[in-house]
Design a protein around this motif. Structure first.
Motif, PDB file in Angstrom:
ATOM      1  N   ARG A 299       0.386   8.655  10.586  1.00  0.00           N
ATOM      2  CA  ARG A 299      -0.689   7.765  10.138  1.00  0.00           C
ATOM      3  C   ARG A 299      -1.323   8.241   8.830  1.00  0.00           C
ATOM      4  N   GLU A 300      -0.967   9.422   8.407  1.00  0.00           N
ATOM      5  CA  GLU A 300      -1.449   9.908   7.118  1.00  0.00           C
ATOM      6  C   GLU A 300      -1.033   8.965   5.989  1.00  0.00           C
ATOM      7  N   ASN A 301       0.136   8.332   6.168  1.00  0.00           N
ATOM      8  CA  ASN A 301       0.651   7.439   5.126  1.00  0.00           C
ATOM      9  C   ASN A 301       1.071   6.078   5.670  1.00  0.00           C
ATOM     10  N   LEU A 302       1.026   5.895   6.993  1.00  0.00           N
ATOM     11  CA  LEU A 302       1.446   4.642   7.606  1.00  0.00           C
ATOM     12  C   LEU A 302       0.247   3.758   7.922  1.00  0.00           C
ATOM     13  N   LYS A 303       0.402   2.461   7.657  1.00  0.00           N
ATOM     14  CA  LYS A 303      -0.626   1.490   8.019  1.00  0.00           C
ATOM     15  C   LYS A 303       0.027   0.388   8.849  1.00  0.00           C
ATOM     16  N   LEU A 304      -0.615   0.024   9.961  1.00  0.00           N
ATOM     17  CA  LEU A 304      -0.120  -1.080  10.776  1.00  0.00           C
ATOM     18  C   LEU A 304      -0.637  -2.378  10.178  1.00  0.00           C
ATOM     19  N   VAL A 305       0.274  -3.266   9.766  1.00  0.00           N
ATOM     20  CA  VAL A 305      -0.145  -4.482   9.060  1.00  0.00           C
ATOM     21  C   VAL A 305       0.545  -5.726   9.617  1.00  0.00           C
ATOM     22  N   HIS A 306      -0.210  -6.794   9.673  1.00  0.00           N
ATOM     23  CA  HIS A 306       0.315  -8.121   9.989  1.00  0.00           C
ATOM     24  C   HIS A 306       1.330  -8.484   8.906  1.00  0.00           C
ATOM     25  N   ILE A 307       2.330  -9.267   9.258  1.00  0.00           N
ATOM     26  CA  ILE A 307       3.398  -9.598   8.309  1.00  0.00           C
ATOM     27  C   ILE A 307       2.850 -10.248   7.037  1.00  0.00           C
ATOM     28  N   VAL A 308       1.754 -11.001   7.160  1.00  0.00           N
ATOM     29  CA  VAL A 308       1.161 -11.648   5.988  1.00  0.00           C
ATOM     30  C   VAL A 308       0.553 -10.611   5.042  1.00  0.00           C
ATOM     31  N   CYS A 309       0.059  -9.512   5.599  1.00  0.00           N
ATOM     32  CA  CYS A 309      -0.574  -8.465   4.787  1.00  0.00           C
ATOM     33  C   CYS A 309       0.419  -7.434   4.276  1.00  0.00           C
ATOM     34  N   HIS A 310       1.692  -7.598   4.624  1.00  0.00           N
ATOM     35  CA  HIS A 310       2.708  -6.637   4.200  1.00  0.00           C
ATOM     36  C   HIS A 310       3.220  -7.017   2.813  1.00  0.00           C
ATOM     37  N   LYS A 311       2.785  -6.292   1.793  1.00  0.00           N
ATOM     38  CA  LYS A 311       3.223  -6.553   0.427  1.00  0.00           C
ATOM     39  C   LYS A 311       4.510  -5.793   0.151  1.00  0.00           C
ATOM     40  N   LYS A 312       5.581  -6.545  -0.132  1.00  0.00           N
ATOM     41  CA  LYS A 312       6.896  -5.926  -0.299  1.00  0.00           C
ATOM     42  C   LYS A 312       7.177  -5.465  -1.725  1.00  0.00           C
ATOM     43  N   GLY A 313       6.321  -5.815  -2.646  1.00  0.00           N
ATOM     44  CA  GLY A 313       6.513  -5.365  -4.017  1.00  0.00           C
ATOM     45  C   GLY A 313       6.222  -3.883  -4.156  1.00  0.00           C
ATOM     46  N   ALA A 314       6.520  -3.334  -5.326  1.00  0.00           N
ATOM     47  CA  ALA A 314       6.306  -1.908  -5.574  1.00  0.00           C
ATOM     48  C   ALA A 314       4.834  -1.552  -5.387  1.00  0.00           C
ATOM     49  N   HIS A 315       4.590  -0.463  -4.673  1.00  0.00           N
ATOM     50  CA  HIS A 315       3.217  -0.028  -4.399  1.00  0.00           C
ATOM     51  C   HIS A 315       2.620   0.794  -5.546  1.00  0.00           C
ATOM     52  N   ASN A 316       3.479   1.330  -6.388  1.00  0.00           N
ATOM     53  CA  ASN A 316       3.032   2.113  -7.548  1.00  0.00           C
ATOM     54  C   ASN A 316       2.155   3.303  -7.161  1.00  0.00           C
ATOM     55  N   LEU A 317       2.467   3.907  -6.026  1.00  0.00           N
ATOM     56  CA  LEU A 317       1.790   5.128  -5.579  1.00  0.00           C
ATOM     57  C   LEU A 317       2.825   6.242  -5.506  1.00  0.00           C
ATOM     58  N   LEU A 318       2.468   7.429  -6.002  1.00  0.00           N
ATOM     59  CA  LEU A 318       3.409   8.545  -6.063  1.00  0.00           C
ATOM     60  C   LEU A 318       2.952   9.701  -5.192  1.00  0.00           C
ATOM     61  N   CYS A 319       3.901  10.574  -4.872  1.00  0.00           N
ATOM     62  CA  CYS A 319       3.585  11.775  -4.106  1.00  0.00           C
ATOM     63  C   CYS A 319       2.742  12.722  -4.964  1.00  0.00           C
ATOM     64  N   ASP A 320       1.946  13.522  -4.299  1.00  0.00           N
ATOM     65  CA  ASP A 320       1.103  14.505  -4.991  1.00  0.00           C
ATOM     66  C   ASP A 320       1.938  15.751  -5.280  1.00  0.00           C
ATOM     67  N   THR A 321       2.244  16.000  -6.554  1.00  0.00           N
ATOM     68  CA  THR A 321       3.104  17.141  -6.910  1.00  0.00           C
ATOM     69  C   THR A 321       2.478  18.478  -6.522  1.00  0.00           C
ATOM     70  N   LYS A 322       1.145  18.507  -6.383  1.00  0.00           N
ATOM     71  CA  LYS A 322       0.471  19.754  -6.011  1.00  0.00           C
ATOM     72  C   LYS A 322       0.676  20.099  -4.541  1.00  0.00           C
ATOM     73  N   LYS A 323       1.123  19.113  -3.765  1.00  0.00           N
ATOM     74  CA  LYS A 323       1.305  19.342  -2.328  1.00  0.00           C
ATOM     75  C   LYS A 323       2.778  19.444  -1.921  1.00  0.00           C
ATOM     76  N   MET A 324       3.678  19.288  -2.876  1.00  0.00           N
ATOM     77  CA  MET A 324       5.093  19.204  -2.550  1.00  0.00           C
ATOM     78  C   MET A 324       5.736  20.557  -2.247  1.00  0.00           C
ATOM     79  N   PHE A 325       5.097  21.648  -2.703  1.00  0.00           N
ATOM     80  CA  PHE A 325       5.681  22.972  -2.483  1.00  0.00           C
ATOM     81  C   PHE A 325       4.717  23.853  -1.707  1.00  0.00           C
TER      82      PHE A 325
END
Length: 345
Positions: A299-325
């Motif tokens: 749930r840190e990154n997952l959201k439960l959404v109704h099909i109407v609220c599910h936007k399939k286009g690019a989210h334009n959100l990236l991983c935090d490079t400071k947390k990757m290692f």
């Protein structure tokens, strides 16, 4: 005036507390009130007529513009009518339970022509058919139609349903191995993938999210089984207040299958590519797999959404490079622990 001297106009009249409609023909409102009060046994003094749809009062001036067979409501002196919402309110106030209330709602729906009011009544009827308090297959056989016989309770099926979705995400992580060209990087990716799988197994694939028997905050629903849409990836909450209880009926269970566990930071476009990139010049032991696990499966990154609220286009959100290692301190601690184990050997 046409309303006073024109031909008879046919209308469908009903009372406030009676869903039955009666055909009446009248030249004007005065005649309509006289016939209606006699038919519905209401006192004539103070009686008035409103449109069933929105509660607009039918006056002598307005009467000629009524379409043939218009739905109207006859009211006594102290009664009021606010349209279809009032109709539904009256329905809910009636002392009916179980099948009786459902039958009343079905009667309204069967006789309704307005698409908007049909939608309101259909949604109401769906919620009236609530059998969420029942849990086992023996108690609610209708709910389990089409469900594998190995599932004996609703919660067990819902838990498995969530596990299947999470397993699907893990499969996508595994399948991404095929896209890696360098053998060394592929080997490290396989190690990382295996580690993520072991973490998932320990968490039992987070099936608790859909299981109403689990405690908060492990589950995403109420104790009764109600799920609420959390809104699209770029919103704090659902603007349409979507909700559903898949435990209540077979239809609701099927509707819930169209809801999505949506990754805010996208799995295919961002998380998996970031994991592959991190392993280009690092070993899997150097990568913060807890961070990637959280993004992929929790749930840190997952959201439960109704099909109407599910936007399939690019989210334009990236991983935090400071947390990757992993932090240097963590890495040194790992080396020290490994050294201690060697000395013990």
């Amino acid at each position: 005036m046409f309303g006073l001297f024109g031909k008879n106009k046919p209308v469908k009249i009903r009372g406030v507390d009676d869903n039955r409609k009666y055909g009446v023909a009248a030249k004007n409102v005065k005649e309509l009130l006289k016939k209606g009060c006699k038919l519905l046994k209401l006192p004539l003094p103070g009686a008035h007529v409103c449109l069933y749809a929105d509660g607009t009062k039918v006056t002598e001036e307005f009467f000629p513009s009524l379409p043939d067979n218009a739905d109207v409501v006859l009211l006594s002196r102290d009664q009021t009518w606010s349209g279809v919402a009032c109709d539904i309110s009256q329905l809910l106030m009636v002392d009916r339970h179980g099948d009786g209330l459902i039958e009343a709602a079905q009667g309204l729906l069967t006789d309704e022509l307005s698409p908007k009011r049909r939608k309101i009544l259909a949604d109401l009827l769906l919620n009236l058919e609530d059998r969420s308090e029942l849990e086992s297959r023996e108690e609610d056989e209708e709910w389990f139609k089409g469900v594998d016989a190995r599932f004996k309770t609703k919660s067990a099926y819902m838990k498995s349903n969530c596990e299947s979705r999470i397993r699907g995400y893990m499969k996508e992580v595994d399948d991404a191995t095929k896209t890696i060209q360098k053998a060394k990087v592929r080997a490290e990716y396989l190690k990382a993938s295996q580690c993520l799988l072991e973490m998932l197994k320990t968490a039992r694939y987070n099936g608790c999210y859909f299981d109403r028997t689990k405690k908060e905050p492990d589950r995403l629903c109420t104790q009764e089984g109600w799920f609420t849409c959390q809104g699209s990836f770029d919103q704090q909450a659902c603007q349409s207040f979507h909700s559903v209880n898949p435990y209540s009926s077979r239809e609701s269970r099927i509707v819930f299958s169209t809801w999505n566990l949506d990754h805010r930071i996208e799995k295919r476009r961002a998380v998996i590519p970031a994991l592959q990139e991190a392993l280009q010049n690092h070993k899997s032991a150097d990568v913060n797999l807890n961070y990637f696990y959280g993004l992929l499966f929790t749930r840190e990154n997952l959201k439960l959404v109704h099909i109407v609220c599910h936007k399939k286009g690019a989210h334009n959100l990236l991983c935090d490079t400071k947390k990757m290692f992993r932090r240097a301190g963590d890495a040194n601690k790992g080396k020290q622990d490994k050294g201690k184990r060697r000395r013990l050997i």
